[in-house]
Design a protein around this motif. Structure first.
Motif, PDB file in Angstrom:
ATOM      1  N   MET A   1      35.388  -2.952 -23.355  1.00 22.65           N
ATOM      2  CA  MET A   1      35.705  -3.209 -21.950  1.00 22.65           C
ATOM      3  C   MET A   1      34.438  -3.595 -21.205  1.00 22.65           C
ATOM      4  O   MET A   1      33.328  -3.317 -21.666  1.00 22.65           O
ATOM      5  N   SER A   3      31.822  -2.823 -18.769  1.00 19.58           N
ATOM      6  CA  SER A   3      31.359  -1.602 -18.111  1.00 19.58           C
ATOM      7  C   SER A   3      31.007  -1.881 -16.663  1.00 19.58           C
ATOM      8  O   SER A   3      30.821  -3.037 -16.253  1.00 19.58           O
ATOM      9  N   GLN A  55      37.317  -4.147 -16.483  1.00 26.76           N
ATOM     10  CA  GLN A  55      36.736  -2.849 -16.827  1.00 26.76           C
ATOM     11  C   GLN A  55      37.741  -1.968 -17.555  1.00 26.76           C
ATOM     12  O   GLN A  55      37.394  -1.242 -18.486  1.00 26.76           O
ATOM     13  N   ASP A  59      38.189  -4.403 -23.377  1.00 28.26           N
ATOM     14  CA  ASP A  59      37.798  -4.207 -24.768  1.00 28.26           C
ATOM     15  C   ASP A  59      38.858  -4.700 -25.745  1.00 28.26           C
ATOM     16  O   ASP A  59      38.608  -4.811 -26.939  1.00 28.26           O
ATOM     17  N   ALA A  91      34.540 -10.734 -20.567  1.00 26.39           N
ATOM     18  CA  ALA A  91      35.518 -10.557 -21.654  1.00 26.39           C
ATOM     19  C   ALA A  91      35.739 -11.913 -22.314  1.00 26.39           C
ATOM     20  O   ALA A  91      36.820 -12.484 -22.232  1.00 26.39           O
TER      21      ALA A  91
END
Length: 836
Positions: A1, A3, A55, A59, A91
């Motif tokens: 993800m 951060s 966030q 991921d 991402a």
């Protein structure tokens, strides 16, 4: 993800720093909560929620993790670009795409082979996805739905359609997060609860500086009227646009947009290629080119409509011009926010009045903004046509069991109080069309199988339903394209059908000659713009909002006390002083009525300032009540400010008016209003929309499109069948209910009667038309005369009125009635006055 540290680094790389409200959104999203983010336009709402999504879920790369719902397909590409900027850095494994009515079949097929991680879509396209047989497997993956510009959907059936879709997604994924973005809402608690029951409210930056000023004409017109394009202000607008690096010029209608664009190009041919046109009927590819060119700083000016109200991030825009009244506080703020569309930047909107009374509106808008007053949006209550459409959609999307689906439907706030009887009726309607249509196979749309799961058994009916999903109902549209095949735009069938081969009209910024019409395609070629006609689109007239009307009355009350507190009110003071001398000024606690006798007959002018919808109901009510005692024939005219009743016989309005305006209970008022209008015909027209949404009639079948005449005939047939054989049909009752609430607004009419009962009734008997009554006279006369004969009559009336007032009549009556033929020479640039 992604951060929080990575997010902060990404922001810092662009010279930005997260605002406290953005961090608040991230905390709420990290905790899995749904919410409504309310902040001024350009303050960073999109980034707040999108960075929170990255966030929370960045991921992974599961397909359809995030759905981003936009109210207008024209915004999808701009929204997609905004989202991709952050996703590519935080991402990079995510894929993003758009799926709307503009998406090609090839793009749709590619998406279905491998769904993107994030998808920008519309309420209609989302419902279409729910109608897929694999919807339960595909859509249960969605973890976050973001609804952009929630205020635009909240008070509409499209918003109800979205409520039902969200309820379905939550059933498949109880942990689904829903976030709404809005900049202009008054009823935040209701808005948040309607979006997601229990949603938190995050209030963002509300201190954005907005400069509202007014472009004033060279001289005041004491007798002015609405309904024209306002092109007498063209020289001043040209000068204003020339002085700025870039400008958005907002108009309220697509017709006005076309005319202003053409007039600006005629006035400044050297701007060819530097100014552009943008409205919802312009071809999607052309709209995207305009948006990209404006963002790149390649255009000096874009003339547009509500198609650019929302979402599109035009950071370079220096100023916004609003042609005519925006009719509401929220709408003007939304448009103002298109300039300075970034945190810390000042937004600026300059109002361009098309007639003198709109100068008072300009002052009233700024006063309301400074006081923090804005209009609320209320969601519709359990519309059954939307529910019926949704039932067929769900039956296609895997099927349903009624006992399991009912709690899901009631989870949508608009259906929270849906009765068992209404539910049973909706099920029977989709199963066999109700009692009167039971014998017809086409209405056996959804039937239970051996296991009790309700499905659509007929693929033909399935294709037809998918082709007609949605709640936007309008005239059938005709595609306009060149003989060589290039598509230009769409226009409503009711306009194009009145043209003959060889007629010239304006569309897409061009003068076009109609060559022929084949089906729902009109073939054209470029022509000279002389005597070009303007297309007509539905929905062109906004009603004035209650909030703005109240502020206008406050301005009148200040003028009555001799207080002219800003440059606009000082400029328009000759009009207001003349109104006071010849009659009186209305106010929050004073209801003005004027009784006048002329060569046309006996006039009553009444000024409740309640908007066109209420004034139509009020005029009809007064006609019906007055006619019970003294039979008479009346002609009526309405504007947002007031209404006129004209009769050949004299009515003793001074002694009767107070009693005729007496408030009554809602049931009595409903019956009286329906008796005063052609309630049956109005309900029939309303039923046409309901029949289309509920699936009784279809705008199009796969491979064909139906004309408006066919749709009208079909809906009228069903209306008559139900009235004769199924008078308890709930769609008939819905048509009457919507007629009373939307077209006649009986609740608002009731409140207006109550308010008028508490006001001082000031009945004036002036010797001639006043500045306030003159626009109503023009409204009535223009319905009965050609532009030429009306121009002659108005010129004579204006000369007489100005002579009585000690002035001179304007010289541009004919050009105004010709829908704004601009001045032949651009002499003078107007006088710009503003208040910061």
């Amino acid at each position: 993800m992604a951060s929080k540290w990575a997010t902060s680094e990404w922001l810092a790389g662009r010279g930005w720093k997260a605002f406290p409200f953005q961090r608040n959104v991230w905390r709420e999203m990290a905790a899995g909560r749904s919410g409504l983010l309310h902040a001024t336009t350009g303050s960073g709402k999109t980034l707040a929620v999108w960075l929170g999504a990255l966030q929370a879920f960045g991921d992974g790369e599961a397909p359809l993790t995030v759905l981003w719902v936009t109210p207008m397909r024209a915004l999808s590409q701009d929204t997609l670009l905004a989202l991709q900027d952050a996703a590519s850095a935080l991402a990079p494994h995510w894929t993003l795409a758009a799926r709307t009515g503009d998406t090609t079949s090839g793009e749709r097929a590619s998406q279905q082979r491998r769904w993107p991680t994030g998808l920008v879509t519309t309420p209609e396209s989302l419902s279409l996805m729910l109608s897929r047989a694999d919807a339960p497997d595909v859509m249960k993956r969605v973890r976050l739905v973001v609804v952009d510009e929630w205020h635009e959907l909240l008070g509409t059936k499209r918003g109800v359609q979205l409520q039902l879709a969200l309820a379905r997604l939550r059933r498949w994924n109880p942990g689904l997060m829903t976030w709404g973005l809005s900049a202009t809402l008054a009823n935040l608690d209701e808005a948040a609860d309607t979006l997601a029951p229990g949603a938190v409210i995050v209030r963002g930056a509300q201190d954005k500086k907005i400069l509202i000023d007014t472009l004033l004409p060279e001289r005041i017109e004491r007798f002015a009227w609405g309904g024209h394009m306002g092109l007498t202000m063209l020289p001043a607008v040209i000068a204003h646009v020339e002085a700025a690096a870039n400008t958005l010029v907002f108009t309220n209608t697509r017709s006005q947009c076309e005319r202003w664009f053409q007039a600006m190009l005629e006035a400044r041919p050297d701007w060819a290629g530097l100014i552009a046109l943008h409205h919802g009927s312009v071809d999607a590819e052309a709209r995207r080119w305009v948006e990209a060119a404006m963002k790149a700083g390649q255009l000096k000016c874009v003339v547009c409509t509500a198609s650019l109200d929302l979402g599109v991030d035009f950071l370079p825009v220096e100023q916004v011009l609003q042609i005519g009244s925006a009719k509401g506080i929220a709408r003007l703020l939304q448009r103002a926010g298109r300039s300075g569309h970034a945190p810390g930047r000042r937004s600026r909107v300059t109002m361009v009045p098309t007639h003198s009374l709109e100068i008072v509106e300009a002052s009233a808008v700024r006063a309301a903004v400074n006081a923090g007053r804005i209009e609320p949006r209320r969601p519709p209550d359990a519309p059954l046509d939307v529910l019926v459409q949704h039932l067929v959609t769900v039956a296609l999307g895997g099927g349903f069991r009624p006992e399991e689906l009912l709690p899901e439907v009631r989870a949508a706030p608009s259906y929270r109080h849906l009765s068992d009887d209404a539910w049973a009726w909706a099920l029977a309607f989709v199963r066999h069309g109700g009692e009167s249509l039971r014998a017809y196979p086409d209405f056996q749309r959804v039937v239970p199988d051996e296991e009790g799961v309700w499905r659509v058994p007929d693929q033909r009916l399935a294709r037809r339903h998918r082709s007609n999903i949605g709640t936007i109902v309008s005239d059938a549209v005709v595609s306009v394209q060149f003989l060589g095949g290039g598509r230009i735009a769409t226009v409503e069938e009711s306009f194009i059908s009145r043209l003959r081969n060889g007629d010239v009209f304006l569309l897409g910024g061009r003068a076009l000659e109609l060559i022929r019409i084949e089906g729902l395609t009109a073939y054209v070629r470029v022509a000279k713009p002389d005597k070009a006609k303007l297309p007509r689109w539905d929905g062109g007239q906004f009603p004035i909002s209650d909030t703005l009307a109240d502020s206008i009355l406050e301005r009148f009350d200040e003028a009555r006390q001799g207080r002219f507190t800003d440059s606009e009110m000082r400029f328009v003071s000759p009009l207001l002083k003349l109104q006071s001398e010849w009659s009186a000024l209305p106010g929050p606690h004073r209801l003005l009525a004027e009784v006048l006798e002329s060569a046309d007959g006996h006039h009553l002018f009444l000024f409740p300032f309640a908007g066109r919808v209420v004034h139509l109901g009020l005029a009809s009510l007064l006609v019906w009540r007055a006619g019970r005692e003294t039979p008479a024939t009346f002609t009526m005219a309405i504007t947002d400010y007031g209404m006129e009743l004209l009769s050949a016989t004299k009515i003793d309005w001074p002694s009767r008016l107070r009693d005729l305006l007496a408030p009554v209970d809602r049931v009595t008022l409903r019956d009286e209003v329906l008796a005063g209008v052609n309630g049956s015909e109005l309900a029939r027209r309303r039923f046409r929309q309901i029949a289309r949404i509920s699936g009784l009639i279809f705008q199009s079948h796969p491979g064909e499109a139906r004309s408006q005449r066919q749709l009208q005939a079909s809906s009228s047939l069903y209306f008559d069948v139900f009235r004769q054989h199924d008078p308890g049909n709930r769609l008939l009752r819905q048509a009457e209910s919507e007629l009373l609430s939307a077209e006649l607004d009986v609740d608002a009419l009731g409140r207006t009667l109550e308010r008028m009962a508490s006001q001082e009734l000031d009945i004036q008997q002036p010797a001639r038309a006043t500045p306030l009554s003159f626009p109503l006279m023009v409204e009535r006369l223009r319905e009965r005369a050609s532009s030429e004969s009306l121009a002659q009559r108005l010129s004579r009336m204006l000369a007489e009125l100005e002579a009585a007032a000690g002035g001179r009549a304007p010289e541009d009556v004919e050009s105004k009635l010709a829908f704004g033929k601009p001045p032949e020479k651009l002499k003078g640039r107007g006088t710009r006055r503003r208040r910061r």
